[in-house]
Design a protein around this motif. Sequence first.
Motif, PDB file in Angstrom:
ATOM      1  N   ASN A 533       0.868  -1.175   0.000  1.00  0.00           N
ATOM      2  CA  ASN A 533       0.000   0.000   0.000  1.00  0.00           C
ATOM      3  C   ASN A 533       0.904   1.225   0.000  1.00  0.00           C
ATOM      4  OD1 ASN A 533      -2.389  -1.561   0.279  1.00  0.00           O
ATOM      5  ND2 ASN A 533      -2.080  -1.680   2.488  1.00  0.00           N
ATOM      6  N   GLY A 534       0.799   2.075  -1.022  1.00  0.00           N
ATOM      7  CA  GLY A 534       1.699   3.214  -1.078  1.00  0.00           C
ATOM      8  C   GLY A 534       1.519   4.026  -2.344  1.00  0.00           C
ATOM      9  N   THR A 535       2.641   4.468  -2.907  1.00  0.00           N
ATOM     10  CA  THR A 535       2.631   5.371  -4.048  1.00  0.00           C
ATOM     11  C   THR A 535       3.598   4.887  -5.114  1.00  0.00           C
ATOM     12  OG1 THR A 535       2.201   7.216  -2.537  1.00  0.00           O
ATOM     13  CG2 THR A 535       2.943   7.788  -4.750  1.00  0.00           C
ATOM     14  N   VAL A 536       3.214   5.021  -6.377  1.00  0.00           N
ATOM     15  CA  VAL A 536       4.133   4.736  -7.479  1.00  0.00           C
ATOM     16  C   VAL A 536       5.129   5.886  -7.534  1.00  0.00           C
ATOM     17  CG1 VAL A 536       4.386   4.383  -9.954  1.00  0.00           C
ATOM     18  CG2 VAL A 536       2.386   3.467  -8.763  1.00  0.00           C
ATOM     19  N   PHE A 537       6.363   5.573  -7.247  1.00  0.00           N
ATOM     20  CA  PHE A 537       7.385   6.619  -7.193  1.00  0.00           C
ATOM     21  C   PHE A 537       7.932   6.957  -8.571  1.00  0.00           C
ATOM     22  CE2 PHE A 537      10.557   9.257  -5.501  1.00  0.00           C
ATOM     23  CZ  PHE A 537      11.764   8.961  -6.103  1.00  0.00           C
ATOM     24  N   SER A 538       8.163   5.949  -9.393  1.00  0.00           N
ATOM     25  CA  SER A 538       8.664   6.179 -10.749  1.00  0.00           C
ATOM     26  C   SER A 538       8.247   5.020 -11.636  1.00  0.00           C
ATOM     27  CB  SER A 538      10.196   6.326 -10.757  1.00  0.00           C
ATOM     28  OG  SER A 538      10.823   5.151 -10.279  1.00  0.00           O
ATOM     29  N   LEU A 539       8.123   5.321 -12.907  1.00  0.00           N
ATOM     30  CA  LEU A 539       7.721   4.308 -13.889  1.00  0.00           C
ATOM     31  C   LEU A 539       8.499   4.555 -15.170  1.00  0.00           C
ATOM     32  CD1 LEU A 539       5.730   2.031 -14.755  1.00  0.00           C
ATOM     33  CD2 LEU A 539       4.184   3.855 -15.492  1.00  0.00           C
ATOM     34  N   SER A 540       9.277   3.559 -15.585  1.00  0.00           N
ATOM     35  CA  SER A 540      10.076   3.733 -16.788  1.00  0.00           C
ATOM     36  C   SER A 540       9.189   3.782 -18.015  1.00  0.00           C
ATOM     37  CB  SER A 540      11.099   2.594 -16.935  1.00  0.00           C
ATOM     38  OG  SER A 540      10.434   1.369 -17.137  1.00  0.00           O
ATOM     39  N   LYS A 541       9.578   4.609 -18.993  1.00  0.00           N
ATOM     40  CA  LYS A 541       8.811   4.663 -20.241  1.00  0.00           C
ATOM     41  C   LYS A 541       8.811   3.316 -20.942  1.00  0.00           C
ATOM     42  CE  LYS A 541       8.595   9.433 -21.766  1.00  0.00           C
ATOM     43  NZ  LYS A 541       8.953  10.393 -22.826  1.00  0.00           N
TER      44      LYS A 541
END
Length: 637
Positions: A533-541
């Motif tokens: 449970n949390g937050t998506v910090f980064s997502l690669s293209k």
Amino acid sequence: MDKQQLSKDILKLVGGEENIDQVTHCMTRLRFNLNDNKKADKATLKNTPGVMGVMENGGQFQVIIGNDVPVVYNALVGNMSKGANAGSSGASASTGEKKKRNPISALFDFISGMFTPILPAITGAGMIKGIVAILVALGWLSEESSTYIILSAIGDGAFYFLPIILAISAARKLGSNMYIAAALAAGIMHPSITELLADGHNSSFMGITVIAATYSSTVIPIVLAVWIASYVEKAVDRVVHASLKLLVVPTVTLLIMVPLTLMTVGPLGTVLGNGLSGGISWLFDNMSIFASILIGGTMSLLIITGMHYALLPIVVGSMTTLGYDFIIPLMFAANLAQGGAAFGVGLRSKNAQTKSLAYSTGLTAVMGITEPAMYGINMKFKKPFIAALSGGAIAGAFMGIFNVKSYVITGLAGLPSIAAFISPAISTLIYALVGGLIAIVAAAIITYILGFQEDNAPQAAATPAAEPATPATTTSAPVVKEEAKAQDEQIFSPMTGEVKPLSEVPDPAFSEEIMGKGFAIQPTEGRAVSPINGTVFSLSKSGHAIGLVSDTGAEMLIHIGIDTVKLKGQFFSPKVQAGAKVSVGDVLMEFDREEIEKAGYTTITPVIITNMHQYESIESAGRTTITEKELIYTAKA
């Protein structure tokens, strides 16, 4: 911290925009290709607030920032007058013509990429050979029994058919068809060919001499053959109509390469392989102490530059042709010396946090994982690194005097791999243990005597996290987060599949736990869900890497496959964006597992915690297979 000002400082300290040929970023670091690395002010960069560390590796000048690297990168590119030249992926900016790749770096990359994935197979087989030898030596197993025959076959199988295993791995690295390469290796190892060329009798093919040679357990012949075959395969593929490729390309490739290998490439590779193994054997037979001091004292330098991968063919070749190896004991000595130097820092340091980090990283080094101690402690304080090199040289001399050999190829050269030194003569094991103790003690004492300067050391130094050498860009600016006091964290499975230890991931950044700790999953379905449970910090293209931070502060990375960034987003379908709030089980990514594997990439997926410095350990849930949302491990604060 003002990321805009940090980017300006970095731009100035790497020698200015005119010194930058290209800059990319991964999940935690900026990667510069500089025109002249000497123009960069490494000392000042290391002490710049916001910079975790500086490294030079594989021809790249790397500035370690941490999880905020995309923000710093974007600010850096914005401060460059030629920043508009950034590539379409948003992951690179160039101020000039892209340099041709350094051939030496390319060679090391090929060797490491070829050998790293197969290490689990030959390590496991080697350990079984060691166990069988122990059982026979103790009289618990008869060499005449069927049990001995079966166990010996298990241990010898991977080495006997090593050319086939290597052919698959080399073809994957070269981007050619792995199964054509395997067929090529199987052709030259066929029992009929082996019998035809046995006992040193030459034969012929269409009137051309075929030189007698045995290819089981060899390395160089098949590597050369697959390399040449990759060009043949691609050349045939270019001129054949799409409707005939499946039939014509493999047929022509095999018809050309199997006879060519038997007539020229194979014998040449055999001569080179025997020459290397014989040369190393001669060196240690005639100049044992000098060679041991030299290799033991410089092994850590070779690891830093990546040049240690060049030793892998020699190690494998010696093990398969001679039955033992001299280099692994020296790597063992060098690794334990890194641990000893870190222990020396812990003994002398006045800073409680430095002491704690030194002892913990020293212990991991003694276990065979040296990067945390090497980069986080010894190189940071400089003199301990010199002490570690000295300890490796002193222990290397001892290993050379007593002719210590390794009889098994190990994945990690540390205390857990001590069985590699067990032979019918128990003295080899004893000498190896004494040599390891000498490495630890010598490095610790030299570190304590030399001392080191702590004034500029961060009070809460965290080991810089390494990451795969492939760029990873974010779809949007990462979430700004504050580091909170860690709590116990339950990590649930993001996918359905088979649970694997990180040691089986074919990338040292994961297998050696440099990036963090956790487990890997070999997926059987094509989607990934949130493990916390949390937050998506980064997502690669490219979709291959997802960074998350839990509500209680655990920073996580889900890395789908190895080298899958090269697919540039093909076969990946993101279902969230950076900044999205997620709960356990929310879908993060869908991917076409079959197509990714058809393209030649493994889909094994590390699921790791990257801020392990805030946790004491992880506890496995004990599952070998798992489904989405099942508990996979717990991080203990």
